[in-house]
Design a protein around this motif. Sequence first.
Motif, PDB file in Angstrom:
ATOM      1  N   ILE A 339       0.172  -0.961  -0.130  1.00 37.52           N
ATOM      2  CA  ILE A 339      -0.001  -0.108   0.129  1.00 37.52           C
ATOM      3  C   ILE A 339       1.099   1.092   0.234  1.00 37.52           C
ATOM      4  O   ILE A 339       0.554   2.178   0.017  1.00 37.52           O
ATOM      5  CB  ILE A 339      -1.134  -0.276   1.304  1.00 37.52           C
ATOM      6  N   GLY A 344      -0.854   0.203  -4.424  1.00 38.73           N
ATOM      7  CA  GLY A 344      -1.542  -0.228  -3.986  1.00 38.73           C
ATOM      8  C   GLY A 344      -2.813   0.433  -2.598  1.00 38.73           C
ATOM      9  O   GLY A 344      -3.703  -0.157  -2.488  1.00 38.73           O
ATOM     10  N   ILE A 348      -5.385  -1.769  -3.982  1.00 38.23           N
ATOM     11  CA  ILE A 348      -5.802  -2.407  -2.672  1.00 38.23           C
ATOM     12  C   ILE A 348      -6.885  -1.881  -1.810  1.00 38.23           C
ATOM     13  O   ILE A 348      -7.796  -3.051  -1.083  1.00 38.23           O
ATOM     14  CB  ILE A 348      -4.434  -2.887  -1.736  1.00 38.23           C
TER      15      ILE A 348
END
Length: 662
Positions: A339, A344, A348
């Motif tokens: 992340i 990310g 994510i």
Amino acid sequence: MSPVSVSTNRDVPGQEEKTYHPSHGLFTDAHVPDFDAYLALYKKSTEEPEDFWADVAQEFYWKKPPSGPMLQYNFDVNKGKIYIKFMEGAKTNICYNVLDRNVHERNLGEKVAYYWEGNSPDHHQNITYIQLLRNVCRCANALKLLGVKKGDRVGIYLPMIPELVYTMLACARIGAVHLIVFAGFSSESLCERIMDAQCNILVTADGVYRGDKLINLKKIASDALERCKESTASRVQKCVVVKHHAFRTNTDASDKLQTPWDESCDIWWDDLMEGVSDECEPEWMDSEDPLFILYTSGSTGKPKGVLHTVSGYMLYTSLTFKYVFDYHHDDVYWCTADIGWITGHSYITYGPLANGATSVLFEGVPVYPHVGRLWEIIEKYGVSKFYTAPTVIRLLMKYGREPLQRYDLSCLRVLGSVGEPINPEAWLWYYDVVGQQRCPVIDTFWQTETTFPFFGVQPAVLNEHGEELEGEAEGYLVFRKPWPGIMRGLYGNQEGFESTYFRKFPGFYVTGDGCRRDKDGYYWITGRIDDMLNVSGHLLSTAEVEAALTEHPSVAEAAVVSRPHAVKGDCLYCFVTLKDHKEFNRTLMEELKRKVREKIGPIATPDFIQNAPGLPKTRSGKIMRRVLRQIARNEKDLGDLSALADPKIVEVLFNQRCEASA
């Protein structure tokens, strides 16, 4: 889902390209079932952008709906300040849209948002959307207790644990600007980012294992804060520490970790959260209010704080996730990125959550505790959409097919690649072995999104003179117009923003990448055209590495270039010129590698360090990096060297070239 073309022999004349088509089963319910459907959507996004993005915006909650023009911008430095504004005047909250909307409007409260997999297979946790919302609200209220308010910057230096997601979404909920620093960066890199963004709060953890290696994150964070104190501009008031190491690793390992503590500054996460309400009213944000700052390496050696804002980023990450990965409600999705990088952030956290997706959140490394760890996780959770980097693919290729054959990967439907251009060998192994010849490979570059541009993105190819090239061509990759999720600037540095991305070709956004457009209209990213390196998908500045090398008292000058690497894609090849009477030896090489690790982080550790009595320079003193790259790669056809002040140095450097890793 259009067919994906890959040349398995791009560099071998006379070898034909081969086109791979997705299986027919993927067409039946695909959001973009064929190329004609893609063309129709793309045409609407570029010719009727107001209507296109208004339709997308209807899927989200607006405290104050958009009323004016969707997109306003200026890309021409000759016409004034560069700016991008999307849905200016509308009000919303991205945390509300990715959590509350899913829980209360879409009835997804009991759906798993994240399957968290720790570094050890023994550590795992399922987090539902209602649990995620409550934890985010508790964290948001705790941050407010520390005095954090709208517009404040919060630094986050955490491994891939649930608290990382809680904290970034809590910031978004209360209007604070999150600044996530990859937890592999050094204390100096962390300090530099904290200071540049003027963070009020830092959130970190006591320690973490990466594979079998124990990392004392709190010590790195404390060292960074000590560095910050040397400046009168330091604003950090509190450091919140997650007891990750103590609760999630071997109890006997706690003796190995000494957690430095400053009573005036440090506070345990659990103590801060105790008794805090799990309900928190969101702060309603203007569309162009800042959402986060994320630092990327700069070609000057100073990291650049890329700024993203609320509404455009929300719509764009949501839409790209849905269409690029062909997301459906029963998918289990896994992006292996950290992340701490933009991939990310987008794929994510924000993109999957905006779609109510179930994702895997993975803390570990691909080969621990065994080389089949990724395949084991895919089977365990039934992952259908898998997204990783060519570096990871090349790493796992070394172990062959046998580790995959222990696991059932029949759940996979779509494979994704990100971080760097994927080489044909890795693509074919990914397609043939991992995807078992039935999963399309989506090769993403997050400025054009796929090998064809995503909706709203209008790329062009220019030559050195700024002339647009048509048809098959190779040159500079640029963009004519902004899209909603494009960066809004560099934090506190408008001049740097304009000079880096807009001054070279006025009227265009310049990515810093070269590209080739083939006869079918596909865009192939050929690599960086400035002094940047892409190592294992991480963008590094040559100037930053060179600055670290020249801090050593024995080094007079340094130059850094890339060299192809079987696993990393590229690695760092460093030329160092020593001061008089200094000796080049293995001890010095180890000291230089350590210096770079301390200044930047382990990802920047040089693979090769070569003694360079001199560097190839023009008569005006400019280093000819093209020549150094060819020396690093042992390419003897150097072309025109007439501009060199001392052409003989090239032969000297070839003779002293490194054949083995330093």
